[in-house]
Design an enzyme around this catalytic site. Structure first.
Site, short mmCIF file in Angstrom:
data_model
loop_
_atom_site.label_atom_id
_atom_site.label_comp_id
_atom_site.label_asym_id
_atom_site.label_seq_id
_atom_site.Cartn_x
_atom_site.Cartn_y
_atom_site.Cartn_z
N ASP A 281 -4.33 -12.77 3.52
CA ASP A 281 -5.55 -12.30 4.18
C ASP A 281 -6.82 -12.55 3.36
OD1 ASP A 281 -4.44 -10.42 2.49
OD2 ASP A 281 -4.58 -8.74 3.89
N ASP B 121 -2.76 -10.60 -2.37
CA ASP B 121 -3.28 -10.14 -1.08
C ASP B 121 -4.78 -9.82 -1.22
OD1 ASP B 121 -1.97 -8.68 1.62
OD2 ASP B 121 -3.82 -7.72 0.94
N HIS C 133 -6.28 -7.27 -0.28
CA HIS C 133 -6.47 -5.86 -0.63
C HIS C 133 -5.72 -5.51 -1.91
CE1 HIS C 133 -6.74 -6.16 3.85
NE2 HIS C 133 -7.79 -5.38 3.66
N HIS D 41 0.82 -1.22 0.00
CA HIS D 41 0.00 0.00 0.00
C HIS D 41 0.85 1.27 0.00
CE1 HIS D 41 -3.60 -2.33 0.43
NE2 HIS D 41 -3.29 -2.78 1.62
#
Ligand SMILES: [Zn+2]
Length: 354
Positions: free
Chosen positions: A283, A194, A196, A159
């Site tokens: 995740d 991931d 996200h 991120h």
């Protein structure tokens, strides 16, 4: 046996709290994550190595100098000005092309994209060590002739953009790894699995055709990071056609994820990648506290098997994946599946055509 990399310095950073729905909550990106993942590395029987210090240059090849300076110096400045135990911003600029702020609160708002990347006294030490872990794994592949390596990076990185931290991430370990691979390989792909969207990684390479970025993630219409990760974001300038997002409906499980992975792997094949970085978040697990997708441990084994079919050198860089009763199992299953197919293919390659 695949080499794995990790440094105890990565355990020092602890952001403690972030703000969710207006409330202070414990941050789930805790040092314990790395201890749990190390347990899986031990169970896999991988050789665990401390990273070498390759210095700041590979990091500065991705991140802005002012941002690196900010991460190293903001904490004492914040404390001296009467700030609390964590640097957390309270204002953000509309855009970042105006004058660079002089005040510490201005710089915090400039460089910290949200409240989930607080700066503590040890943040820089851990983020730096996490980046060095990615760099050492990358060098083992690039210069050491290994076909794969695993970097147990923590804090995670995907991120973080060139100038902005976000979502528990400070230095973009996967981007740093990809740039290091570019010194030897013409075409590098970053495959982000991931939960996200890898918005920092996308942003860093958005106008480049030499590094293809691909991300499979929960649909950002309904999920963090909200502003990026949609299918129509395909790159700009020279980079048009070299960014691929595959958003999945919330709650999607193994079969939907594996179909998306097939599409991503076909893009990597078409691109003709010479080397690949896997931004290995765990995740998307059905047991992860974020609860966005429902991939099973067996699903992670199959994801690993499919990625292991890539015929080029591959660096696995740990991204997210939070404390749950299957966190270690998910890493174990992924790497077991990955190594099983990768080792078989690599033997075939080294034996050459019959
Ligand atoms: Zn994540």
């Amino acid at each position: 046996m695949m080499h794995a990399y990790f440094s105890d310095d990565q355990l020092r950073h602890h952001g403690k709290t972030f703000i969710v729905a207006g409330e202070k909550k414990p941050i789930p990106e805790v040092p314990e994550r790395a201890e749990i993942l190390s347990g899986a590395v031990a169970r896999l029987g991988l050789d665990l190595h401390a990273p070498k210090d390759a210095g700041i240059d590979p990091i500065a090849a991705i991140h802005d100098g002012r941002y690196l300076n900010f991460l190293q110096t903001i904490y004492p400045e914040w404390l001296a000005a009467g700030g609390s135990e964590l640097v957390i911003p309270n204002i953000h600029p509309f855009d970042r092309d105006g004058p660079y702020p002089r005040h510490h609160a201005g710089r915090a708002g400039f460089h910290l994209g949200d409240t989930s990347c607080p700066v503590s006294p040890t943040t820089w030490h851990s983020a730096y060590a996490s980046a060095q872990t990615a760099i050492s794994a990358t060098h083992h592949v690039r210069d050491g002739g290994a076909m794969s390596a695993y970097a147990l990076c923590r804090p995670p990185g995907h991120h973080a953009s060139r100038t902005i931290a976000g979502g528990f991430c400070y230095l973009n370990n996967s981007a740093i790894a990809a740039q290091e691979l570019r010194a030897k390989y013409d075409r590098v792909a970053i495959l982000d699995v991931d939960l996200h969207h890898g918005n920092g990684t996308q942003h860093i390479f958005y106008d480049r055709s030499d590094v293809m970025t691909l991300s499979i993630h929960a649909d950002p219409h309904d999920f963090y990071p909200f502003f990026w990760g949609h299918g129509e974001e395909t790159g700009e300038g020279d980079g048009i056609g070299f960014n691929h997002n595959i958003p999945l409906p919330l709650g999607s499980g193994d079969s939907v994820f594996l179909d998306a992975l097939d599409r991503a792997l076909a893009k990597i094949d078409d691109f003709g990648a010479d080397a690949v970085v896997v931004a290995l978040g765990l995740d998307a697990s059905r047991d992860d506290p974020f609860g966005g997708l429902t991939v099973s441990p067996d699903g992670f084994a199959k994801i690993g098997e499919k990625i292991g079919t890539l015929l080029c050198p591959t660096v696995l860089v740990q991204e997210g994946g939070y404390v749950s009763n299957t966190l270690a199992e998910n890493l174990y299953q992924f790497i077991s599946g990955f190594s099983a197919t990768k080792d078989r293919n690599d033997v075939t390659i080294s034996e050459g055509p019959k």
